[in-house]
Design an enzyme around this catalytic site. Structure first.
Site, short mmCIF file in Angstrom:
data_model
loop_
_atom_site.label_atom_id
_atom_site.label_comp_id
_atom_site.label_asym_id
_atom_site.label_seq_id
_atom_site.Cartn_x
_atom_site.Cartn_y
_atom_site.Cartn_z
N LYS A 83 0.84 -1.21 0.00
CA LYS A 83 0.00 0.00 0.00
C LYS A 83 0.87 1.26 0.00
O LYS A 83 0.71 2.15 -0.84
CB LYS A 83 -0.94 0.01 1.23
CG LYS A 83 -1.87 -1.18 1.29
CD LYS A 83 -2.80 -1.11 2.50
CE LYS A 83 -2.10 -1.28 3.83
NZ LYS A 83 -1.55 -2.65 4.06
N ARG A 99 -10.61 -0.06 8.23
CA ARG A 99 -10.21 -1.45 8.45
C ARG A 99 -11.28 -2.24 9.16
O ARG A 99 -11.04 -3.38 9.57
CB ARG A 99 -8.96 -1.48 9.32
CG ARG A 99 -7.74 -1.25 8.49
CD ARG A 99 -6.53 -1.61 9.28
NE ARG A 99 -5.50 -0.72 8.86
CZ ARG A 99 -4.28 -1.10 8.54
NH1 ARG A 99 -3.91 -2.34 8.67
NH2 ARG A 99 -3.41 -0.23 8.13
N ARG A 104 11.65 -5.28 5.17
CA ARG A 104 11.33 -3.86 5.01
C ARG A 104 12.22 -2.97 5.88
O ARG A 104 12.49 -3.28 7.04
CB ARG A 104 9.87 -3.59 5.37
CG ARG A 104 9.61 -2.07 5.47
CD ARG A 104 8.19 -1.68 5.51
NE ARG A 104 7.40 -2.48 6.41
CZ ARG A 104 6.08 -2.51 6.38
NH1 ARG A 104 5.42 -1.78 5.51
NH2 ARG A 104 5.43 -3.27 7.23
N ARG A 117 10.58 -1.03 11.50
CA ARG A 117 9.38 -0.76 12.29
C ARG A 117 9.26 -1.74 13.45
O ARG A 117 9.57 -2.91 13.29
CB ARG A 117 8.14 -0.86 11.40
CG ARG A 117 7.55 0.49 11.10
CD ARG A 117 6.52 0.43 10.03
NE ARG A 117 5.39 -0.44 10.36
CZ ARG A 117 4.34 -0.59 9.57
NH1 ARG A 117 4.28 0.06 8.42
NH2 ARG A 117 3.35 -1.38 9.91
N ARG A 126 -0.93 -9.42 12.88
CA ARG A 126 -1.50 -8.39 12.00
C ARG A 126 -2.32 -9.04 10.89
O ARG A 126 -3.39 -8.55 10.51
CB ARG A 126 -0.39 -7.51 11.42
CG ARG A 126 0.16 -6.52 12.45
CD ARG A 126 1.58 -6.06 12.12
NE ARG A 126 1.68 -5.40 10.83
CZ ARG A 126 2.85 -5.17 10.22
NH1 ARG A 126 3.98 -5.54 10.77
NH2 ARG A 126 2.87 -4.56 9.06
#
Ligand code: AP5
Length: 222
Positions: free
Chosen positions: A18, A94, A129, A158, A169
């Site tokens: 995203k 969400r 990431r 993160r 998640r």
């Protein structure tokens, strides 16, 4: 006479791309990128009460309570820039209640983009990431490596990007995705997000440019 600005929602599982696609979209289209996760991470960085509470939920891979998220996103959508240039809403809504709240405030998207990526790919994307704290740019050690040594040296990870946390998640995502989709099914466009990022963007670019063309020509005939 000017056409109404574009209003887009982009959704998909954790690490479906995203944020990466939003970077590419805003380079080509003058839309205001509003990412619920980024807004929450700035609250955490600023050390606010909302930030402290939000982090407890984010640490568990759960949705942050509506009383924090809904107003936060609504306020950002109401800013003059979002109203004038249009918006690209990332990671919101969400849940069905978030979607309903948005509708009640009068925010309805033109297009709902769903990035589809198989789960086995998502975990690898999360673990690799990295973020550049200076530019905010998203990297991946394998798929989108940093351009220079200098950038490589300052990259951060993160706090919720671990194998254990991404599983939580994903579970949260699976529990909520259908309900949100049901509300936007007439304007949903599913995009294969497993392809390289440039190819994913080419699909989105085609979709948005065709939509704008169509909007212009309808206006011309009035
Ligand atoms: P949020 O920050 O929104 O995280 P997320 O949904 O888990 O999504 P990500 O940011 O992890 O992934 P992305 O899809 O943007 O992928 P990216 O482009 O970075 O939310 C975090 C938390 O905040 C939630 O868990 C929740 O607690 C809370 N929260 C957020 N919104 C909320 C809401 N509305 N209500 C309540 N709580 C909320 O890409 C991932 C990696 O893959 C990168 O390294 C990238 O370089 C790489 N990559 C991207 N595309 C490709 C490609 N095509 N090929 C190869 N690699 C790629």
């Amino acid at each position: 006479e000017e056409t109404e600005p574009l209003k887009i929602m982009i959704s998909g599982a954790p690490a479906s791309g995203k944020g990466t696609q939003c970077e590419l979209i805003t380079k080509n289209y003058k839309l205001v990128h509003i990412a619920a996760g980024d807004l929450l991470r700035s609250e955490i960085a600023a050390g606010t009460e909302n930030g402290k509470l939000a982090k407890e939920f984010m640490d568990k891979g759960q949705l942050v309570p509506n009383k924090i998220v809904v107003m936060m996103v609504k306020e950002r959508l109401m800013q003059p820039d979002s109203q004038r240039y249009g918006w690209l809403l990332d990671g919101y809504p969400r849940s069905l209640s978030q979607a309903t709240a948005l509708k009640e405030f009068g925010f309805e998207p033109d297009i709902f983009i769903l990035l589809e990526v198989p789960e086995e790919i998502l975990v690898e994307r999360v673990v690799g990431r990295r973020m550049d704290p200076v530019t905010g740019k998203i990297y991946h050690l394998k798929y989108s490596p940093p351009e220079t040594e200098e950038i490589a040296a300052r990259l951060t990870q993160r706090f919720d990007d671990t194998v254990e946390k991404v599983k939580l998640r994903l579970q949260t995502h699976r529990q909520n995705v259908e309900a949100v989709l049901s509300l936007y099914k007439d304007i949903t466009v599913k995009i294969n997000g497993a392809a390289p990022k440039e190819e994913v963007f080419a699909q989105i670019d085609k979709l948005l440019s065709e939509f704008l063309e169509q909007k212009k020509s309808t206006l011309g005939t009035v």
